[in-house]
Design an enzyme around this catalytic site. Structure first.
Site, PDB file in Angstrom:
ATOM      1  N   LEU A 175      13.466  11.710   0.206  1.00 34.09           N
ATOM      2  CA  LEU A 175      12.561  11.276  -0.729  1.00 34.09           C
ATOM      3  C   LEU A 175      11.162  11.028  -0.579  1.00 34.09           C
ATOM      4  CD1 LEU A 175      13.100  10.206  -3.829  1.00 34.09           C
ATOM      5  CD2 LEU A 175      13.103   7.761  -2.879  1.00 34.09           C
ATOM      6  N   ASP A 176      10.376  11.628  -1.334  1.00 38.55           N
ATOM      7  CA  ASP A 176       9.037  11.559  -1.220  1.00 38.55           C
ATOM      8  C   ASP A 176       8.206  12.064  -0.145  1.00 38.55           C
ATOM      9  OD1 ASP A 176       9.144  10.362  -3.900  1.00 38.55           O
ATOM     10  OD2 ASP A 176       8.845   8.259  -2.698  1.00 38.55           O
ATOM     11  N   GLU A 177       9.147  13.079   0.567  1.00 34.85           N
ATOM     12  CA  GLU A 177       8.784  13.705   2.064  1.00 34.85           C
ATOM     13  C   GLU A 177       8.714  15.196   1.978  1.00 34.85           C
ATOM     14  OE1 GLU A 177       7.780  12.044   4.406  1.00 34.85           O
ATOM     15  OE2 GLU A 177       8.792   9.935   4.510  1.00 34.85           O
ATOM     16  N   GLY A 237       8.307   5.489  -2.394  1.00 38.00           N
ATOM     17  CA  GLY A 237       9.219   4.658  -3.260  1.00 38.00           C
ATOM     18  C   GLY A 237       8.875   4.094  -4.557  1.00 38.00           C
TER      19      GLY A 237
END
Lengths: 290, 290, 290, 290
Positions: C233-235, C207
């Site tokens: 997100l971010d994964e 995040g």
């Protein structure tokens, strides 16, 4: 570390024979001057009969009025301990000249870090024995001086370089892959004021073509070494070293390409420490307070 | 990588002049033998006129019955490509002898990794020119042979060492900080079968007392180098190198202590690769398929 | 590794259910086409019932005449093994678009490596939601498109971005510290074709404001993660990660400054591997043949 | 750094609100006591209204006679600056207890470094919830106490542990892969006196099975974190972190094996700093003077 540029901060650097009472004398003096010690680092080669090194960062309220006084009044204390010392004002940014040839990676790394505010320094001029990098340098608003060098004209060229350095009131020089060997007299004029990046993990692969030599030897790590220039080629005090893992798939040319990244990192770090007065030289080594 | 020890797995290692068709010929042959290729690595110094290197791991169902056949039938293919080759069975663990003097850190690292199952090898015997490490070695259920070495008795001692090595049917030797220089004839008998750990980032600080030399030079990183022994002291093919950041506060003795940790890591990694037949030697360099 | 750009070289990338005979079939086919295998890498998640991955670099004499044929004739082989496959020509440089906001360090690293020849790619256009970096981008002879983004206009902006991407026939996108979250539909259109640099060692500090979070947690290493963008997100699949040692003296702002250097290194490496077709994505992970 | 154990050396550790004059007062006091400052480190979270931290190593001639006096007379100075302080004698070696379960790699690393003289500490006892490691521990001449732990008997077991710790006059505890969660009351009794090694790069992969989680996420670096235990599981002040590069070939089990090496390095370093009083804890972070 990075901090907002405080106009009332200064750095005191000391080296002297070690003996009891140095820290007490210095810190008491600073307190009397109403200076506030913000950070201090100290090192002694040997508490008995060794050499003592100290770096103190302090804030001085009403800097303008007081600074000269601090400087003057410290002299007798310094004398009593046989100190080699200096005080640097943070508000007075150092002036750095960069020497380059054709390769631009170290130069650009320095310019980028300078423009981004990472390197708190002024860069009034870049000097090169070639003309290729003029445009890029000038696009940063920095003067570019092309001073060709041949075997025959080396001393003349160095004379010209010195004139430029004087004209711009330069404090120190960075050889950012400058492919010329400086003459002893030039080196002598700038003792511990010329930082070079050598493209190997010194003392391995001294001299020319280190990446070819590294390839021939089949090393598994390549390195770069930032050091102060002395008369003894590649033998000056080491400031920083960095390495990178490689393998059998790297041709000599690949080592060279990969090596650029360690060169620019080691050089930028060394320059940053020099700017912040974090480096003390003792015999042929560096003490780095970071 | 670590995998459950599969008794029907083997490794084929090849080097030969590069030319079209090698991969096709080898993989077709393996398929005809009903072998399943599990992993393959390949490298060529130059696709035109260079040397080709390959390592293939394959599973062979009904290994017992088929393995000899695989070996025999590969010979004509190997000949047609002028291959230098060998096939190693995973089920046949290599036998490793460790030579030590007094320092135990590298030895203990190897023993710990062996007992924990990290190093899939047998260690029937440790040979030392001193008697100090006998108890620790024997506590691992490993034979310890004390063979003193003096300038005068070196060749005799080596003769004794060879007898022990023959008696235990040793495949390769690890010099785990063995502080003696082996004679040319000994080295010749075990070409690319003796792994040494040199306590510096070679080729920096060749010879004795590298940590003292590193201290004198004021380096900012210290290293260790695992390499095969050749007649040329400290000049054999490098297998692995590792470094550690140090600073001005490290005395020569501190460098030595810190260095132990990079020595044991570099050596253990080199030994592991040797055990798994991941290293091919070409001229004075290693090709490592890992 | 870097090599002179050979116009007769191509890369074959394969993933399929593992079974015996794949390597043999592929290498035999290439030999029949008179292609010479220069490098091959292979990996299987499990030799029994797992997924097989392969990357082969080959030279094809008379490339122009033969290439189409190679492509066509491979289809039946591919089908018989249920392969997911593609062949990439080295002579056809990929077209990369860079998305940026205001921070320039990742962009400049990519531009420098591109101009120096390290990144063998074309960069026809840079797209930004701000106008600040126009001059620097244009000075490299690259088109700069300013497409502002607000919460309300996000989808419209993405529509504009897609038009630019189509107009320039872009193969993949690099988010070089582009501070906007892409919509699911945008991400879906470019599966495994958008590389992002996240300024933390994922999955730590997912995040916003990772450096502040790292500061608050008092970590001793900071990191950066290059990954493919997915809807999560971010994964997305991690391509590369890099870290840097820090200490208590680093304020959150210092972590941010130091972090730039690991961000640009991790991103540049990931981009290089993508350009050279060294990355295969499997489920939510990457297999990297380098 | 390592130095010959000097019986007349001590370490003064201070934290207090920052204000001008602290360094002067302390150094002057030490000089009056005829102590010679050998090394000093200082850090302030903020020169204006922040917290000041200092670690001073000093030599005190005629240590036996003077030490108590130094201690007593410092109290008023400490009070005037509202200092949180302590003085540690180097001659008084700390007593360390190690808690283990079944995995031995961290324990053995500590024992080896202790026996080699790297860790200047006493290890009177090892406590375990299993009996497996008894022989190895006892072979080092160290007492081994087997205290089984079940969900039902946890508090009783901790009571027994405390008794052992009291009996051996233990200064601090190292959890060397001790697979039990300590109760809040136990943790409270040993604030900043229990060092744990967590087998991930915290705050990534908090909780159980971090290597499986790292595998599932497909990270390219794995890590280990040494930290002080607090009631908040895996959230205590981080002392050191270390990472290692991995790739797609590592199964979860391989990550675990590789991870052992970073675990033992990070833990040993943290323990060494604790022994040498180089760690100050501030809120949930550590200041490390090394």
């Amino acid at each position: 570390m990075h901090e907002t540029h405080l106009s009332n901060r200064a750095r005191l650097l000391i080296s002297c024979p070690d003996q009891p009472g140095i820290v007490a004398a210095v810190s008491q003096y600073l307190q009397e001057q109403q200076a506030n010690i913000v950070q201090s680092d100290q090192y002694s080669t040997d508490p008995e009969g060794g050499t003592f090194f100290m770096r103190i960062e302090f804030n001085l309220p009403s800097f303008e009025e007081r600074f000269e006084r601090v400087l003057q009044d410290f002299a007798p204390i310094a004398d009593s301990f046989q100190m080699n010392w200096r005080i640097e004002q943070e508000r007075r940014r150092k002036k750095m000249a960069v020497f380059v040839s054709k390769e631009d990676h170290c130069l650009l790394e320095l310019l980028w870090r300078w423009r981004s505010g990472e390197l708190e320094v002024d860069i009034p001029v870049v000097i090169s024995n070639h003309d290729q990098l003029r445009d890029i340098v000038e696009s940063y608003g920095i003067a570019f001086r092309h001073i060709p060098v041949t075997k025959e004209t080396k001393l003349q060229a160095e004379q010209q370089q010195k004139e430029v350095i004087d004209a711009y009131d330069i404090d120190f020089i960075v050889l950012a892959r400058y492919m010329q060997i400086l003459s002893p007299s030039f080196v002598e004029s700038f003792q511990h004021k010329v930082i070079n990046i050598h493209h190997s993990f010194l003392p391995a692969f001294i001299g020319a073509n280190p990446y070819q030599k590294a390839f021939d030897r089949g090393v598994k790590l390549i390195g770069a070494t930032a050091h102060y220039i002395t008369d003894d080629l590649d033998e000056g005090p080491i400031i920083d070293q960095e390495v990178l893992r490689v393998n059998h798939r790297y041709a000599a040319e690949d080592l060279k390409i990969a090596g650029r990244n360690v060169e620019k990192i080691a050089l930028a770090r060394a320059v940053d420490w020099h700017i912040q007065d974090k480096i003390l030289v003792f015999e042929n080594k560096t003490i780095i307070f970071n």
